[in-house]
Enzyme design. Structure first.
Site, PDB file in Angstrom:
ATOM      1  N   ALA A 140      69.917 -36.343 -82.547  1.00  2.37           N
ATOM      2  CA  ALA A 140      70.218 -37.307 -81.500  1.00  2.37           C
ATOM      3  C   ALA A 140      71.673 -37.270 -81.054  1.00  2.37           C
ATOM      4  O   ALA A 140      71.988 -37.589 -79.904  1.00  2.37           O
ATOM      5  CB  ALA A 140      69.860 -38.712 -81.966  1.00  2.37           C
TER       6      ALA A 140
ATOM      7  N   HIS B 261      59.474 -33.309 -83.585  1.00  2.00           N
ATOM      8  CA  HIS B 261      58.953 -34.679 -83.498  1.00  2.00           C
ATOM      9  C   HIS B 261      58.194 -34.933 -82.206  1.00  2.00           C
ATOM     10  O   HIS B 261      58.042 -36.078 -81.784  1.00  2.00           O
ATOM     11  CB  HIS B 261      60.092 -35.690 -83.647  1.00  2.00           C
ATOM     12  CG  HIS B 261      60.713 -35.682 -85.006  1.00  2.00           C
ATOM     13  ND1 HIS B 261      62.007 -36.104 -85.253  1.00  2.00           N
ATOM     14  CD2 HIS B 261      60.230 -35.300 -86.214  1.00  2.00           C
ATOM     15  CE1 HIS B 261      62.284 -35.973 -86.540  1.00  2.00           C
ATOM     16  NE2 HIS B 261      61.227 -35.480 -87.141  1.00  2.00           N
TER      17      HIS B 261
ATOM     18  N   CYS C  94      46.032 -40.684 -75.755  1.00  2.00           N
ATOM     19  CA  CYS C  94      45.226 -41.820 -76.197  1.00  2.00           C
ATOM     20  C   CYS C  94      44.941 -41.698 -77.683  1.00  2.00           C
ATOM     21  O   CYS C  94      44.699 -40.605 -78.195  1.00  2.00           O
ATOM     22  CB  CYS C  94      43.915 -41.858 -75.409  1.00  2.00           C
ATOM     23  SG  CYS C  94      42.765 -43.159 -75.950  1.00  2.00           S
TER      24      CYS C  94
END
Length: 250
Positions: free
Chosen positions: A25, A124, A132
């Site tokens: 990140a 990830h 769904c």
């Protein structure tokens, strides 16, 4: 960061022919996307936000899902653009010295910067689409965000009415075995690991470091905060990634 430390890191990168870039990140903070564990990170400032990334909570708690969709709808990742750090890895690829990128990020900025899709392994998952939980329906995430912005706080699957979510890997579910296998293969054949903007605290990505180093790879870490693998690193660079990374690969 001293000049000597930086020059050591640059010499190591310059001498490598098969670099595995591990990115987290911290690479995307210069693009306006907050990190997770830094001093101003999302989980540092709001520990309960981790529930949004946990599958069991997401499935059973409608308020968690509503909060997750609101965060997605207002996330700076929707308009974020690659920064010089992302482009530096494209430069490394064009030098034919990038074996691959294993990223913990789901923002898609490596691909937006121009990295070849076959070299980018999103461990990830990604936040560019939805799926769904009840059937195999999927589509662009923008479809669900449009429903959220139109007033639906918890949009359901248009096919079966099931719970919808971004195609990211949540805590409590398995990683894609093919992506994980590709990451391990890169760790086994690289001659240098370039860990950028990652705390190296989350496994299995963190485990790629000793896996590669144990097979003779060198280790360069570029991160604002200390990591558990700093003592094993051949060079550690503490500097703004968007400035340091382009200089390291120049």
């Amino acid at each position: 960061m001293t000049d000597q430390q930086f020059e050591q890191a640059r010499a190591l990168v310059a001498g490598a022919s098969a670099v595995l870039a591990l990115t987290g990140a911290g690479l995307s903070t210069a693009s306006g996307i907050p990190d997770f564990r830094g001093p101003r990170g999302r989980w540092t400032l709001d520990p309960d936000a981790e529930r949004i990334s946990t599958l069991s909570w997401y499935r059973r708690d409608v308020e968690i899902r509503r909060r997750a969709w609101q965060i997605r709808a207002t996330s700076p990742a929707r308009t974020a653009q690659p920064n010089p750090g992302h482009h530096a890895l494209v430069t490394l690829e064009r030098q034919h010295r990038l074996a691959g990128i294993v990223t913990q990020n789901t923002d898609g900025l490596h691909l937006a910067a121009g990295s070849s899709p076959e070299l980018v392994h999103e461990i990830h998952g990604n936040a560019r689409s939805w799926r769904c939980e009840g059937c195999d329906a999927t589509g662009p995430l923008a479809e669900m965000l449009a429903l959220v912005e139109a007033g639906d706080p918890d949009p359901r699957c248009p096919r079966c009415g099931g719970i919808t979510r971004a195609t990211v890997v949540l805590f409590g579910e398995m990683l894609d075995p093919a992506v994980l296998d590709a990451a391990v293969a890169l760790a086994e054949r690289c001659d240098l690991v370039l860990a950028v903007g990652t705390s190296l605290q989350v496994h299995p990505v963190a485990g790629l470091v000793p896996h590669a180093v144990g097979r003779g790879a060198l280790l360069v870490i570029v991160n604002a905060e200390p990591t558990p693998y700093d003592p094993q690193a051949d060079a550690v660079v503490r500097h703004r990634i968007e400035e340091a990374l382009p200089a390291l690969v120049a």
